[in-house]
Design a protein around this motif. Structure first.
Motif, PDB file in Angstrom:
ATOM      1  N   PRO A  23     -42.948  35.422 -52.248  1.00 52.41           N
ATOM      2  CA  PRO A  23     -44.092  35.907 -53.022  1.00 52.41           C
ATOM      3  C   PRO A  23     -44.351  37.400 -52.787  1.00 52.41           C
ATOM      4  O   PRO A  23     -44.103  37.922 -51.700  1.00 52.41           O
ATOM      5  N   LEU A  50     -44.889  28.411 -48.201  1.00 53.73           N
ATOM      6  CA  LEU A  50     -45.675  29.352 -48.989  1.00 53.73           C
ATOM      7  C   LEU A  50     -45.786  28.923 -50.443  1.00 53.73           C
ATOM      8  O   LEU A  50     -45.463  29.668 -51.349  1.00 53.73           O
ATOM      9  N   GLU A  52     -48.274  27.730 -53.684  1.00 57.47           N
ATOM     10  CA  GLU A  52     -49.490  28.371 -54.215  1.00 57.47           C
ATOM     11  C   GLU A  52     -50.728  28.065 -53.378  1.00 57.47           C
ATOM     12  O   GLU A  52     -51.588  28.920 -53.208  1.00 57.47           O
ATOM     13  N   LEU A  55     -50.875  30.404 -50.131  1.00 54.52           N
ATOM     14  CA  LEU A  55     -50.883  31.864 -50.236  1.00 54.52           C
ATOM     15  C   LEU A  55     -52.186  32.508 -49.786  1.00 54.52           C
ATOM     16  O   LEU A  55     -52.156  33.550 -49.131  1.00 54.52           O
ATOM     17  N   GLU A  59     -52.385  35.140 -46.867  1.00 55.57           N
ATOM     18  CA  GLU A  59     -52.954  36.462 -47.139  1.00 55.57           C
ATOM     19  C   GLU A  59     -53.966  36.835 -46.051  1.00 55.57           C
ATOM     20  O   GLU A  59     -53.971  37.954 -45.542  1.00 55.57           O
TER      21      GLU A  59
END
Length: 142
Positions: A23, A50, A52, A55, A59
């Motif tokens: 990503p 990783l 969706e 994420l 992050e």
């Protein structure tokens, strides 16, 4: 070992790995946050960690690391060391130091969530890498 088994073993070793989509980091990432993203994203993506749903947590992991390191660097630049920065000051009233401590605490919690500390590695089972079966190879091996 039978010849067919040897050929199958050799083919399994030479089988190319499935392409892993890494990503893209958030646009606002820079410095230490971006460096941590680029360091860990390929590893996490290869381990299928990783998707969706992961994420936003990933992050935060990178963001807290970046915040902590930016604050640490600022304090070192000003005082030569954390002790030098805090010399003659009350650490409980120093905004940068308190923000640094909070970022480190949040980062440590995220490390645990992702199974990246020695203790948490024992608790979190490593996810298996999902590989798509190559139909052509399957047909040739039958």
């Amino acid at each position: 070992m039978p010849e067919k088994a040897k050929k199958t073993l050799v083919k399994a070793k030479n089988k190319p790995k499935k392409a892993v989509k890494i990503p893209t980091p958030p646009e606002y990432f820079y410095g230490y946050s971006l460096k941590k993203w680029k360091e860990l994203a390929p590893i996490f993506a290869e381990k299928n960690m990783l998707n969706e749903a992961d994420l936003s947590a990933f992050e935060l992991l990178c963001l807290h690391y970046g915040d902590a390191m930016n604050l640490y660097e600022a304090m070192i630049n000003e005082g030569g060391s954390i002790a030098g920065y805090l010399a003659g000051k009350n650490s409980q009233t120093m905004g940068e130091y308190l923000a640094y401590h909070k970022a480190i605490t949040a980062y440590t919690k995220m490390l645990t969530e992702f199974g990246l500390t020695p203790a948490s590695k024992k608790k979190v089972p490593a996810p298996e890498t999902i590989e798509e079966e190559d139909v052509l190879s399957k047909m040739l091996n039958q």
